[in-house]
Design an enzyme around this catalytic site. Structure first.
Site, PDB file in Angstrom:
ATOM      1  N   ARG A 138       0.822  -1.200   0.000  1.00 28.97           N
ATOM      2  CA  ARG A 138       0.000   0.000   0.000  1.00 28.97           C
ATOM      3  C   ARG A 138       0.865   1.263   0.000  1.00 28.97           C
ATOM      4  O   ARG A 138       0.580   2.234  -0.665  1.00 28.97           O
ATOM      5  CB  ARG A 138      -0.911  -0.002   1.237  1.00 28.97           C
ATOM      6  N   TYR A 139       1.929   1.237   0.809  1.00 27.43           N
ATOM      7  CA  TYR A 139       2.802   2.408   0.934  1.00 27.43           C
ATOM      8  C   TYR A 139       3.994   2.239  -0.003  1.00 27.43           C
ATOM      9  O   TYR A 139       4.365   1.113  -0.350  1.00 27.43           O
ATOM     10  CB  TYR A 139       3.293   2.541   2.379  1.00 27.43           C
ATOM     11  N   ARG A 142       7.364   0.004   1.547  1.00 29.48           N
ATOM     12  CA  ARG A 142       7.267  -1.135   2.462  1.00 29.48           C
ATOM     13  C   ARG A 142       6.100  -2.041   2.094  1.00 29.48           C
ATOM     14  O   ARG A 142       5.120  -1.580   1.488  1.00 29.48           O
ATOM     15  CB  ARG A 142       7.152  -0.665   3.911  1.00 29.48           C
ATOM     16  N   CYS A 151      -3.107 -18.111  14.740  1.00 28.77           N
ATOM     17  CA  CYS A 151      -2.648 -17.351  15.908  1.00 28.77           C
ATOM     18  C   CYS A 151      -2.734 -18.255  17.124  1.00 28.77           C
ATOM     19  O   CYS A 151      -3.450 -19.256  17.106  1.00 28.77           O
ATOM     20  CB  CYS A 151      -3.539 -16.133  16.152  1.00 28.77           C
ATOM     21  N   CYS A 155      -8.356 -12.905  18.733  1.00 31.32           N
ATOM     22  CA  CYS A 155      -8.919 -11.675  19.298  1.00 31.32           C
ATOM     23  C   CYS A 155     -10.250 -11.420  18.605  1.00 31.32           C
ATOM     24  O   CYS A 155     -10.301 -11.401  17.365  1.00 31.32           O
ATOM     25  CB  CYS A 155      -7.991 -10.492  19.050  1.00 31.32           C
ATOM     26  N   CYS A 158     -10.465  -8.892  15.660  1.00 33.30           N
ATOM     27  CA  CYS A 158      -9.338  -8.964  14.709  1.00 33.30           C
ATOM     28  C   CYS A 158      -9.702  -8.366  13.356  1.00 33.30           C
ATOM     29  O   CYS A 158     -10.693  -8.739  12.737  1.00 33.30           O
ATOM     30  CB  CYS A 158      -8.900 -10.403  14.525  1.00 33.30           C
ATOM     31  N   ARG A 160      -8.237  -8.871  10.666  1.00 31.63           N
ATOM     32  CA  ARG A 160      -8.092  -9.883   9.603  1.00 31.63           C
ATOM     33  C   ARG A 160      -8.920 -11.118   9.895  1.00 31.63           C
ATOM     34  O   ARG A 160      -8.560 -12.232   9.521  1.00 31.63           O
ATOM     35  CB  ARG A 160      -6.618 -10.276   9.453  1.00 31.63           C
ATOM     36  N   ASP A 319     -10.953  -0.968  13.907  1.00 30.00           N
ATOM     37  CA  ASP A 319     -11.436  -0.966  12.520  1.00 30.00           C
ATOM     38  C   ASP A 319     -12.912  -1.360  12.459  1.00 30.00           C
ATOM     39  O   ASP A 319     -13.432  -2.018  13.369  1.00 30.00           O
ATOM     40  CB  ASP A 319     -10.615  -1.958  11.690  1.00 30.00           C
ATOM     41  N   ASP A 356      -7.065   3.653  10.829  1.00 30.41           N
ATOM     42  CA  ASP A 356      -6.694   3.011   9.566  1.00 30.41           C
ATOM     43  C   ASP A 356      -7.897   3.266   8.657  1.00 30.41           C
ATOM     44  O   ASP A 356      -8.986   2.727   8.887  1.00 30.41           O
ATOM     45  CB  ASP A 356      -6.433   1.515   9.786  1.00 30.41           C
ATOM     46  N   LYS A 363      -2.915   4.418   7.462  1.00 31.41           N
ATOM     47  CA  LYS A 363      -3.032   4.946   8.835  1.00 31.41           C
ATOM     48  C   LYS A 363      -2.999   6.470   8.817  1.00 31.41           C
ATOM     49  O   LYS A 363      -2.097   7.064   8.224  1.00 31.41           O
ATOM     50  CB  LYS A 363      -1.870   4.452   9.686  1.00 31.41           C
TER      51      LYS A 363
HETATM   52  S1  SF4 Z   1      -5.345  -9.368  16.180  1.00 31.74           S
HETATM   53 FE1  SF4 Z   1      -5.862 -11.019  14.722  1.00 31.74          FE
HETATM   54  S2  SF4 Z   1      -3.931 -11.547  13.773  1.00 31.74           S
HETATM   55 FE2  SF4 Z   1      -3.430 -10.424  15.650  1.00 31.74          FE
HETATM   56  S3  SF4 Z   1      -3.212 -12.016  17.219  1.00 31.74           S
HETATM   57 FE3  SF4 Z   1      -5.310 -11.310  17.312  1.00 31.74          FE
HETATM   58  S4  SF4 Z   1      -6.436 -12.747  16.016  1.00 31.74           S
HETATM   59 FE4  SF4 Z   1      -4.274 -12.959  15.490  1.00 31.74          FE
END
Ligand code: SF4
Length: 413
Positions: A138-139, A142, A151, A155, A158, A160, A319, A356, A363
């Site tokens: 995107r940038y 990088r 993972c 979370c 998350c 993603r 997000d 973001d 960001k």
């Molecule tokens: S935020 Fe998403 S990618 Fe990061 S540790 Fe938690 S579940 Fe995994």
């Protein structure tokens, strides 16, 4: 306690509450239900992964205080974002407290199935910026190199979640050869961030192959790893891992911690091992309702991070991920939190608050307004206490050599 500001006036430091005082301490996570597990197993990251809580039945057995919302959420979780919690991290949950900030982060709730029109599966528009699968460019200088969809724990907010755990069938299969080939063909890429999922779930050997291949690309100056492993699974941060990582400097590591209770004795020691290996450490937090959108809690958190040799790097506005409304705090509250950090604690402890941009704008820093006005010959600013100051400038931007003209326009201030 009294301190003084630059003009010598005494400032009263706000009294810390008993609650935040308790959060300052580094405490061990304890063994909880696993009190009879030998140390050798408990401290083995493979054992921790193998014994994760992944089903609603396990969760209900270990936590009979599950609320109806949590029970319903856990039953549905594996269709959206899998349920997984390491035994170590599970021990940080206060089962007697419905409002436990650790609980909100990893126990699914039925509200995850409620989606508003402005919420998205890919809120940061990553897929639209992927020239090859698993690489986000995107940038200009990088790239984000996604290495896995797994993972240690998941979370619930998350960004993603479309991808990680594969619960919704995204079917993520990074092709390292194609990703590395793209980086090789783009000499403008000087910085590669490995993320996922969590790169530290790879074995030392697998991760080393990847780091070695990236290091061999002459224009890649700088490597970074984004990981929540030191927080979910500090046992993974072995001396052998640290010895391997230190061969690939300059290598930075961004951890992800949201609440001071996550910073246990085990986490502090794991971060110490990484810092001793010469790895600069930063932290990314997500501003979350019920977790850390309280100025006092955030202040303890950032100060505790510094004691672990971790620089608070970003504070993200959560997000617009589908089904996260119950965890999202407002930008107004985020600014309130930031306002209570700047000036009130060490500058190193103050993260950059960012949004973001929804849809893929990257960001964008969001700050309380410290610049009150600016015109061609002065900038009017306020400090953290609200006191107003003027900084004179020459109209053409050259160094100011003559006394500035006094302010005449009343609207300037
Ligand atoms: S935020 Fe998403 S990618 Fe990061 S540790 Fe938690 S579940 Fe995994």
């Amino acid at each position: 306690m009294h301190t003084s500001n630059p003009s010598g006036e005494a400032l009263e430091e706000p009294p810390a509450s008993l609650f935040t005082n308790r959060l300052r301490d580094f405490l061990p996570a304890g063994r909880g239900f696993w009190h009879d597990v030998p140390d050798e197993d408990w401290n083995d990251w493979h054992w921790q992964l193998k014994h994760r809580i992944t089903t609603v039945d396990q969760l209900r057995r270990l936590m009979p205080t599950l609320t109806p919302e949590e029970y319903a959420g856990a039953k549905l979780a594996n269709h959206k974002l899998a349920l997984a919690i390491t035994p170590y991290f599970f021990n940080l949950i206060d089962a007697a407290d419905e409002h436990c900030p650790i609980r909100w982060q990893v126990i699914p709730r039925v509200q995850e199935t409620h989606t508003a029109a402005w919420e998205m599966a890919d809120p940061c528009g990553e897929d639209a910026h992927s020239p090859v699968p698993g690489l986000v460019h995107r940038y200009p200088d990088r790239v984000l190199f996604l290495v896995t969809d797994r993972c240690a724990s998941y979370c619930r907010y998350c960004t993603r979640s479309r991808l990680v755990s594969n619960a919704s069938g995204y079917d993520f299969h990074p092709e390292f050869d194609r990703q590395i080939d793209y980086i090789e063909r783009h000499p403008g890429v000087r910085d590669v961030l490995l993320s996922g999922g969590d790169p530290l779930l790879f074995s030392d050997e697998k991760l080393e192959v990847l780091l070695g291949r990236l290091r061999a690309i002459p224009h890649v100056e700088f490597l970074r790893i984004g990981t929540r492993i030191p927080v979910f699974l500090p046992q993974r941060v072995t001396p052998a891992l640290c010895a391997m990582l230190r061969k690939y400097h300059p290598l930075f590591l961004s951890i992800h911690s949201n609440h001071p209770r996550e910073l246990t004795v085990e986490v502090r020691d794991a971060l110490g091992r990484l810092a001793d290996a010469g790895i600069p450490l930063g932290n990314q937090s997500v501003l979350l309702r019920h977790v850390n959108d309280d100025p006092e809690v955030m202040k303890v958190h950032v100060q505790k991070l510094l004691r672990c040799r971790v620089k608070p790097y970003y504070l993200y506005q959560c997000d617009l991920i589908s089904g996260s409304a119950h965890l999202r705090s407002s930008v107004r509250q985020g600014l309130r939190v930031m306002e209570q950090l700047r000036g009130y604690t060490t500058g190193y402890a103050v993260p950059q608050y960012v949004i973001d941009a929804p849809g893929g704008g990257g960001k964008i820093p969001v700050n309380p307004d410290y610049v009150l006005s600016r015109n061609s010959d002065r900038v009017v600013v306020r400090n953290y206490e609200g006191r107003v100051f003027e900084y004179p400038e020459a109209k053409d931007g050259t160094p100011l050599v003559k006394e500035p003209i006094p302010i005449e326009e009343p609207e300037l201030v």
